[in-house]
Write a protein that holds these residues in place. Structure first.
Motif, short mmCIF file in Angstrom:
data_model
loop_
_atom_site.label_atom_id
_atom_site.label_comp_id
_atom_site.label_asym_id
_atom_site.label_seq_id
_atom_site.Cartn_x
_atom_site.Cartn_y
_atom_site.Cartn_z
N GLY A 22 0.83 -1.21 0.00
CA GLY A 22 0.00 0.00 0.00
C GLY A 22 0.86 1.26 0.00
N ALA A 23 1.92 1.24 0.81
CA ALA A 23 2.80 2.42 0.91
C ALA A 23 3.48 2.70 -0.43
CB ALA A 23 3.83 2.20 2.00
N LEU A 24 3.83 1.62 -1.14
CA LEU A 24 4.47 1.80 -2.45
C LEU A 24 3.47 2.37 -3.45
CD1 LEU A 24 6.57 -1.48 -2.71
CD2 LEU A 24 7.47 0.85 -2.86
N SER A 25 2.25 1.84 -3.42
CA SER A 25 1.31 2.34 -4.43
C SER A 25 0.91 3.79 -4.18
CB SER A 25 0.11 1.41 -4.61
OG SER A 25 -0.44 1.14 -3.37
N ALA A 26 1.11 4.28 -2.95
CA ALA A 26 0.83 5.69 -2.69
C ALA A 26 1.86 6.60 -3.39
CB ALA A 26 0.84 5.95 -1.19
N TYR A 27 3.03 6.08 -3.70
CA TYR A 27 4.08 6.92 -4.28
C TYR A 27 4.49 6.55 -5.70
CZ TYR A 27 4.87 9.12 0.25
OH TYR A 27 4.71 9.84 1.39
N LEU A 28 4.33 5.28 -6.06
CA LEU A 28 4.80 4.86 -7.39
C LEU A 28 3.70 5.05 -8.43
CD1 LEU A 28 6.81 1.54 -6.78
CD2 LEU A 28 7.64 3.89 -6.82
N THR A 29 4.04 5.68 -9.53
CA THR A 29 3.11 5.79 -10.66
C THR A 29 3.63 4.81 -11.72
OG1 THR A 29 4.38 7.48 -11.79
CG2 THR A 29 2.80 8.24 -10.13
N HIS A 144 2.42 5.87 5.42
CA HIS A 144 1.29 4.96 5.14
C HIS A 144 1.46 3.59 5.80
CE1 HIS A 144 -0.42 7.79 2.32
NE2 HIS A 144 0.74 7.89 1.70
N ALA A 145 1.86 3.60 7.07
CA ALA A 145 2.01 2.33 7.79
C ALA A 145 0.71 1.89 8.46
CB ALA A 145 3.12 2.45 8.84
N GLY A 146 -0.27 2.79 8.56
CA GLY A 146 -1.47 2.49 9.34
C GLY A 146 -1.12 2.61 10.82
N ALA A 147 -2.15 2.57 11.69
CA ALA A 147 -1.91 2.76 13.12
C ALA A 147 -0.95 1.69 13.65
CB ALA A 147 -3.23 2.68 13.87
N GLU A 148 0.06 2.13 14.39
CA GLU A 148 1.00 1.19 15.01
C GLU A 148 0.76 1.25 16.52
OE1 GLU A 148 5.51 0.23 13.95
OE2 GLU A 148 5.38 1.90 15.37
N ILE A 149 0.37 0.10 17.09
CA ILE A 149 -0.02 0.06 18.51
C ILE A 149 1.14 -0.43 19.39
CG2 ILE A 149 -1.73 -0.83 20.17
CD1 ILE A 149 -3.07 0.74 17.92
N GLY A 150 1.84 -1.45 18.94
CA GLY A 150 2.96 -2.00 19.73
C GLY A 150 3.98 -0.89 20.02
N VAL A 151 4.48 -0.87 21.25
CA VAL A 151 5.47 0.16 21.61
C VAL A 151 6.73 -0.01 20.76
CG1 VAL A 151 7.04 0.90 23.45
CG2 VAL A 151 4.60 0.67 23.91
N ALA A 152 7.10 -1.24 20.49
CA ALA A 152 8.26 -1.48 19.64
C ALA A 152 7.87 -1.22 18.18
CB ALA A 152 8.74 -2.91 19.80
N SER A 153 8.55 -0.27 17.58
CA SER A 153 8.20 0.10 16.20
C SER A 153 8.67 -0.99 15.22
CB SER A 153 8.89 1.43 15.89
OG SER A 153 8.44 1.91 14.66
N THR A 154 7.78 -1.42 14.36
CA THR A 154 8.15 -2.46 13.38
C THR A 154 7.77 -2.01 11.98
OG1 THR A 154 6.04 -3.58 13.88
CG2 THR A 154 8.02 -4.41 14.98
N LYS A 155 6.45 -2.04 11.69
CA LYS A 155 6.04 -1.67 10.33
C LYS A 155 6.30 -0.19 10.05
CE LYS A 155 1.16 -0.93 11.51
NZ LYS A 155 -0.22 -0.97 11.02
#
Ligand code: M6R
Length: 362
Positions: A22-29, A144-155
């Motif tokens: 999803g994050a790629l399609s937000a930027y790649l044409t 465009h990662a969507g909500a990240e809930i875990g304290v440890a950042s991943t996505k």
């Protein structure tokens, strides 16, 4: 909602293929990379100053390699809490770039405000589009990662890397450092990356096995060179954050300058080393570790596993990708290693002690 996963962190690790896509399609044409308005005049950039905290800082350290190598832009990277009080001179032609998942980190926001009126442009790479950091920037790039809930950042980390890489590629194109064919090859490799992520996630069992062994240690070292050095820092941060195991990361070449004194059979050493242009150098550091009884957990690709020989304690084999994309891919085993070590320790993965998701006070 954990969508059937035991922890938000597990869910957020697992959803990286679809989130990245999803994050790629937000930027790649079809033909290139589209940035939000008002865009950036890359030709005029003489210096890029990148500022952030924690995992976002490691994303900046990674991006330094991309901006320098691909776009030929001189880059400085700083921790927000140091930058803001050092009050460094901001020379003409400087673009200041702030990376923050929450967009509310107090030190990063203060560093941004220090640069207002001094830098040519204030750019931010954020996840929360309505955040203070996004609002106070001239150009805000959502990850465009969507909500990240875990304290440890991943996505958020992989999506920060993605946004920064796309920015570096766009800069490379505007500055005439990459031609259309080169850019399209890159875009194809990026479009294939979510599928490669799935293969990496399928290694979960092997990674969990290594993690259970690592979880028995009191101290762990992470080593990497080049693009793998910031990832070593990120892997060590992730491990200490959620499993409370003491972990330190070093650039492989620094080993001899001190940390090698720590090596013995009780200190596992996680070596991040795809078979890239620096592989042979890292392998020789790895051999120095093994010669002193150190137990190496090597994260590499098939060619690297073969070349590394048989004395390696644990090998985690990743699919092959082009060198510039290795930080995104190798983030996944680093996250899974920390996750499974935390499970083995029985810690609170999503809410580790003493930590807050968003650090809005300094
Ligand atoms: O919201 P931010 O990206 O500004 O947060 C920065 C750090 O606080 C954050 O990345 C922290 O290091 C994470 N807990 C790491 O997993």
């Amino acid at each position: 909602d954990k969508a059937g996963y035991k922890h938000f962190m597990a869910k957020e690790i697992a959803e990286q293929p679809s989130v990245l896509s999803g994050a790629l399609s937000a930027y790649l044409t079809e033909t290139g990379i589209a940035l939000p308005e008002p865009g950036l005049d890359f030709d005029k950039i003489e210096r890029l100053v990148m500022v952030a905290c924690g995992t976002a800082f490691y994303a900046c350290l990674t991006a330094k390699y991309w901006f320098e190598r691909l776009a030929g832009i001189p880059v400085e990277v700083d921790i927000a809490s140091e930058f803001r009080y050092r009050e460094p001179p901001i020379t003409p032609g400087t673009v200041a770039l702030f990376v923050s998942q929450s967009g509310e980190t107090a030190d990063t926001l203060a560093a941004l405000r220090y640069c207002q009126g001094k830098a040519d442009k204030i750019v931010s790479v954020i996840n929360v589009e309505t955040s203070s950091i996004a609002r106070e920037s001239d150009l805000a790039l959502p990850i465009h990662a969507g909500a990240e809930i875990g304290v440890a950042s991943t996505k958020a980390f992989t999506c920060q890397l993605n946004a920064l890489l796309l920015l570096a590629l766009k800069a490379a194109q505007s500055r005439g450092r990459i031609d259309d064919d080169g850019l399209h090859e890159f875009m194809e490799a990026l479009r294939a990356l979510p599928g490669v992520f799935n293969i990496a996630l399928d290694r979960d069992e092997v990674i969990a096995k290594a993690a259970r062994q690592i979880a028995e240690a009191r101290d762990v070292l992470f080593l990497g060179r080049g693009l793998m050095y910031p990832l070593a820092l990120e892997g060590a941060l992730k491990l200490k954050e959620i499993s409370y195991i003491h972990a330190e990361a070093y650039a492989s070449g620094e080993l001899k300058h001190g940390p090698i004194a720590l090596i013995d059979k009780n200190v596992p050493v996680v070596v991040l080393a795809p078979r890239d242009s620096l592989f042979d150098k890292t392998v020789s550091n790895m051999q120095e570790v093994m010669a002193r009884g150190g137990k190496v957990c090597l994260i590499t690709d098939a060619a690297g596993a073969k070349a590394a020989g048989e004395d390696v304690w644990q090998t985690i084999v990743m699919p092959e990708v082009r060198e510039e994309l290795t930080p995104l891919l190798y983030a996944l085993p680093a996250q899974l290693l920390a996750y499974h070590a935390a499970i083995a320790k029985g810690t609170d993965v999503d809410q580790p002690r003493n930590l807050a998701k968003s650090v809005t006070v300094e």
